[in-house]
Write a protein that holds these residues in place. Sequence first.
Motif, PDB file in Angstrom:
ATOM      1  N   UNK A  57     -40.650  12.773 -11.181  1.00 46.64           N
ATOM      2  CA  UNK A  57     -41.049  11.866 -10.104  1.00 46.64           C
ATOM      3  C   UNK A  57     -41.301  12.633  -8.805  1.00 46.64           C
ATOM      4  N   UNK A  58     -41.350  13.977  -8.893  1.00 43.39           N
ATOM      5  CA  UNK A  58     -41.404  14.783  -7.671  1.00 43.39           C
ATOM      6  C   UNK A  58     -42.624  14.499  -6.802  1.00 43.39           C
ATOM      7  N   UNK A  59     -43.741  14.048  -7.441  1.00 42.71           N
ATOM      8  CA  UNK A  59     -44.946  13.787  -6.636  1.00 42.71           C
ATOM      9  C   UNK A  59     -44.967  12.394  -6.030  1.00 42.71           C
ATOM     10  N   UNK A  60     -44.085  11.529  -6.517  1.00 42.21           N
ATOM     11  CA  UNK A  60     -43.970  10.199  -5.895  1.00 42.21           C
ATOM     12  C   UNK A  60     -42.917  10.322  -4.794  1.00 42.21           C
ATOM     13  N   UNK A  61     -43.316  10.950  -3.688  1.00 41.49           N
ATOM     14  CA  UNK A  61     -42.335  11.320  -2.661  1.00 41.49           C
ATOM     15  C   UNK A  61     -42.653  10.727  -1.291  1.00 41.49           C
ATOM     16  N   UNK A  62     -43.406   9.625  -1.285  1.00 38.40           N
ATOM     17  CA  UNK A  62     -43.783   9.056   0.002  1.00 38.40           C
ATOM     18  C   UNK A  62     -42.645   8.255   0.629  1.00 38.40           C
ATOM     19  N   UNK A  63     -42.534   8.365   1.935  1.00 41.70           N
ATOM     20  CA  UNK A  63     -41.717   7.426   2.695  1.00 41.70           C
ATOM     21  C   UNK A  63     -42.701   6.350   3.130  1.00 41.70           C
ATOM     22  N   UNK A  64     -42.702   5.246   2.414  1.00 39.38           N
ATOM     23  CA  UNK A  64     -43.767   4.261   2.582  1.00 39.38           C
ATOM     24  C   UNK A  64     -43.670   3.561   3.931  1.00 39.38           C
ATOM     25  N   UNK A  65     -42.444   3.296   4.357  1.00 37.29           N
ATOM     26  CA  UNK A  65     -42.290   2.490   5.572  1.00 37.29           C
ATOM     27  C   UNK A  65     -40.881   2.642   6.139  1.00 37.29           C
ATOM     28  N   UNK A  66     -40.809   2.773   7.467  1.00 30.23           N
ATOM     29  CA  UNK A  66     -39.531   2.567   8.153  1.00 30.23           C
ATOM     30  C   UNK A  66     -39.724   1.286   8.948  1.00 30.23           C
ATOM     31  N   UNK A  67     -39.047   0.225   8.556  1.00 33.83           N
ATOM     32  CA  UNK A  67     -39.220  -1.088   9.174  1.00 33.83           C
ATOM     33  C   UNK A  67     -38.080  -1.273  10.168  1.00 33.83           C
ATOM     34  N   UNK A  68     -38.404  -1.098  11.466  1.00 38.33           N
ATOM     35  CA  UNK A  68     -37.352  -1.126  12.495  1.00 38.33           C
ATOM     36  C   UNK A  68     -36.718  -2.492  12.622  1.00 38.33           C
ATOM     37  N   UNK A  69     -37.564  -3.544  12.579  1.00 43.54           N
ATOM     38  CA  UNK A  69     -37.052  -4.878  12.847  1.00 43.54           C
ATOM     39  C   UNK A  69     -36.021  -5.302  11.792  1.00 43.54           C
ATOM     40  N   UNK A  70     -36.318  -4.987  10.541  1.00 42.04           N
ATOM     41  CA  UNK A  70     -35.375  -5.325   9.475  1.00 42.04           C
ATOM     42  C   UNK A  70     -34.427  -4.175   9.135  1.00 42.04           C
ATOM     43  N   UNK A  71     -34.616  -3.034   9.806  1.00 42.21           N
ATOM     44  CA  UNK A  71     -33.788  -1.843   9.583  1.00 42.21           C
ATOM     45  C   UNK A  71     -33.714  -1.462   8.111  1.00 42.21           C
TER      46      UNK A  71
ATOM     47  N   UNK B 179     -35.776   1.156   5.017  1.00 39.51           N
ATOM     48  CA  UNK B 179     -36.780   2.146   4.625  1.00 39.51           C
ATOM     49  C   UNK B 179     -37.261   1.771   3.234  1.00 39.51           C
ATOM     50  N   UNK B 180     -38.562   1.886   3.010  1.00 40.80           N
ATOM     51  CA  UNK B 180     -39.108   1.696   1.669  1.00 40.80           C
ATOM     52  C   UNK B 180     -39.649   3.057   1.234  1.00 40.80           C
ATOM     53  N   UNK B 181     -39.116   3.589   0.137  1.00 43.16           N
ATOM     54  CA  UNK B 181     -39.444   4.969  -0.241  1.00 43.16           C
ATOM     55  C   UNK B 181     -39.730   5.076  -1.730  1.00 43.16           C
ATOM     56  N   UNK B 182     -40.426   6.154  -2.079  1.00 46.26           N
ATOM     57  CA  UNK B 182     -40.615   6.486  -3.482  1.00 46.26           C
ATOM     58  C   UNK B 182     -39.464   7.397  -3.938  1.00 46.26           C
ATOM     59  N   UNK B 183     -39.222   7.454  -5.261  1.00 41.49           N
ATOM     60  CA  UNK B 183     -38.013   8.146  -5.742  1.00 41.49           C
ATOM     61  C   UNK B 183     -38.006   9.642  -5.484  1.00 41.49           C
ATOM     62  N   UNK B 184     -39.196  10.258  -5.352  1.00 43.20           N
ATOM     63  CA  UNK B 184     -39.232  11.700  -5.156  1.00 43.20           C
ATOM     64  C   UNK B 184     -39.021  12.135  -3.712  1.00 43.20           C
ATOM     65  N   UNK B 185     -38.911  11.180  -2.792  1.00 45.78           N
ATOM     66  CA  UNK B 185     -38.699  11.546  -1.381  1.00 45.78           C
ATOM     67  C   UNK B 185     -37.379  12.303  -1.245  1.00 45.78           C
TER      68      UNK B 185
END
Lengths: 461, 461
Positions: free
Chosen positions: A92-106, A108-114
């Motif tokens: 899963x090393x290439x699925x490494x995106x940090x998709x979103x840091x949502x401040x209002x809801x505090x 993070x939505x991330x991929x497993x390789x992050x």
Amino acid sequence: MTSYHDITDALSGLLSPGKVTADREILEAYARDETSDLSAMPDILVRAESVEDVRAVMEFCNTHGLPVIPRGAGTGVTGGAVPVRGGVVLSLEKMNRIIEIDRENMVAVVEPGAITRDIQDAARAEGLMYPPDPASLDSCSIGGNVAENAGGPRAVRYGTTRDYVLGLEFVLADGSVITTGGKFVKNATGYNLSGILIGSEGTLAVVTKIVLRLVPAPLFTFDMLLPFPSLVEAMNVVYGILLNRVVPATIEFMERDAIDLAAKFLEREMPFPDAGAHLLIQVDGNHEQAVFNDLDAIGKLSCADPDTIIIAQSPEQRERLWKARRSIRDAIKKFYPVFLAEDCVVPRSRIPEFMSDLKNYLETKDLRSVMFGHAGDGNVHIDVLKGDMEYEAWTQGLPELKREIYRRAIALGGTITGEHGIGFIRKDYLSLALSRDEIELLKRIKKAFDPKGILNPGKIF
Amino acid sequence: MTSYHDITDALSGLLSPGKVTADREILEAYARDETSDLSAMPDILVRAESVEDVRAVMEFCNTHGLPVIPRGAGTGVTGGAVPVRGGVVLSLEKMNRIIEIDRENMVAVVEPGAITRDIQDAARAEGLMYPPDPASLDSCSIGGNVAENAGGPRAVRYGTTRDYVLGLEFVLADGSVITTGGKFVKNATGYNLSGILIGSEGTLAVVTKIVLRLVPAPLFTFDMLLPFPSLVEAMNVVYGILLNRVVPATIEFMERDAIDLAAKFLEREMPFPDAGAHLLIQVDGNHEQAVFNDLDAIGKLSCADPDTIIIAQSPEQRERLWKARRSIRDAIKKFYPVFLAEDCVVPRSRIPEFMSDLKNYLETKDLRSVMFGHAGDGNVHIDVLKGDMEYEAWTQGLPELKREIYRRAIALGGTITGEHGIGFIRKDYLSLALSRDEIELLKRIKKAFDPKGILNPGKIF
């Protein structure tokens, strides 16, 4: 399908080019993780780039009954990512995106390789914090953290990975894609699938997306190093601190041998070289005076001469203190390349008893050991060194050695492993900790997720 | 066994006398929980006094294929404890001991029938705190809290029941007794069974002992009530508070209708009667000045005239503020005995949108509603009142009404229930929130625990 050559071709056809390989030179790097003295070659490597890739691989391998070994950054130490029965390593090393840091809801939505450190940094940039801090945080991936329920020093105050996962997207063995939870803390809608997936060591499903809870980053953080004549005295201070309503972010202990090894590795002198044990304590908070009060209370409770307490205030000073703690394992690897790394857990009140009993036992076997770990949560790292022992004698003695260590932790109300998992190298010992009824239940749960048993076979059981 | 008479005799023979009854007058009290408008008579009642009793009942009922409905204090609101298919109600009310408060390890060991408030008090007497605080904490039992993963206002800062369970002893459908976890925070030894049992609504196993994590009790606690023209304005302040690194123990909101009803019920005037919404915020900590700073920051962020903020400092003042919040449900029960109580969850940033959209929809149906809940964690309590509507029209409209509420929560990234569970009354709607693949997986997990399906049949699925 008759050969792995055909399978490689079929998988290459299903995914876009370049994601599938059977090149043995490339496969070499996927034959091991950071487990001492263990490797096994995969037959095929797939580097997935999307949940659709993962879905396609699982569906295909399930149809053909092929083993799939999910792999994050390969920093595990119990062989969880090693393809002990060959098969397809699904990286899963290439699925490494940090998709979103949502401040209002505090969240993070991330991929497993992050990488865990990258998530921490991205959160910090928004004034938020992702607390779990496994020692390998610069190189380990969040998917691996989920698979092992990674902890780290900050677990005393902040808990482990489990306490921060709000939602998961995952792929079952048969290729079904399931999402559970979301950007909310409370959920009572059906069984808590995250609860059983976290810590399941890649045997139940392949996680493809993670929703993490973040917390406000504390404004003030101080680290202090305190010397003690012995571990027992250090631990008594730990109990006193917690009972006095001070909950530090970390309470790490290092015994003399660990300190000496770190000093040798870093080629520098350690403070308080005559101490039998050190405590490394981190205190944090948003109110400077409140944090100072905590530091003061800890100093008083330790009965230490104020001159024998080091308080780090700058990032450089802090890094210096933590560098010693984090380099213990590297020091062991360098000077004693063959060793047994255990991470038993006991109720924290039993730590001194556990360690002194174990030291006595190891002495009767002429074995040197290094102990350090998380005084606040009862998680003790025990590295036993082969040293000058003959390799064959060492290998033959390992089963009894492990059994004696685990037996002692369990007898004190603890268990085999706090953070590292069972993986491959401890599976023969699971029955020391779990009853036959419980193991049978775990196997039925495994079957509910993965009826054909293709996911990470040969692990845990 | 041909009749429940024979079964009663057989169970009486297995357990000591007085624990088994088929007396219809006694059974009456076990035909319902606190769910509006739902009851069903059990055939037999067993009041277990030990894990051995539970083991014997399960083994017997599994052999004979008899439904077993585990029951705590009967305070659930989704019919989880109602024997909708008859059978044996297995009450844990007599297993109510607080076995141990272990200060050194900061854990409580309790039986499932222990009342949540009693556990809180026992912890408090040792300077410790058990944080989860469901509104029914004076009467609900910890076993029920585990079965539903109960939350409460303090979840913003302290999390839900799940975050405090370190270990469980439980009995499977076939009578096997399993213990998992213990007096330690970290555990990576086999799958996390607590993770899936918590919130499983009595369908997977009967919990017979619970090890709970406690935290140091904060020295200072203050509660403040703030008025706002509307919910949107109140919620904007909530986001501001959390983003400014203030994490209160609770952030409760009450809209105008809820405040009016509580006032009527308590027969007293509420402060700020013209406000469109109130926030009730609790701040706690061990450093008085740090807590004052938080109060001050909240006041400034709310842009409120300082005269329009009420801060409770004494236990009596605090009780007065909370009494209004906690009596909303009782007020509804008194004045509108037939109502629909929902507890959807949405990402907290979507609360205003969710509520205003739902209000608009309910107005088109001429339905009055009362909304209140946990602004910090996105959990919204929506009580829709039958009012003057004909009973038949009300009943006929319920399925569509529920569907419209759930659909809106899900569309905003939320889900059906945050705290109350699916139970009996929501099971027809599970497929709105979960995919068919996920529901199939949940059913396979159910089968792994309870192959014959005797535990709490007719619930969740």
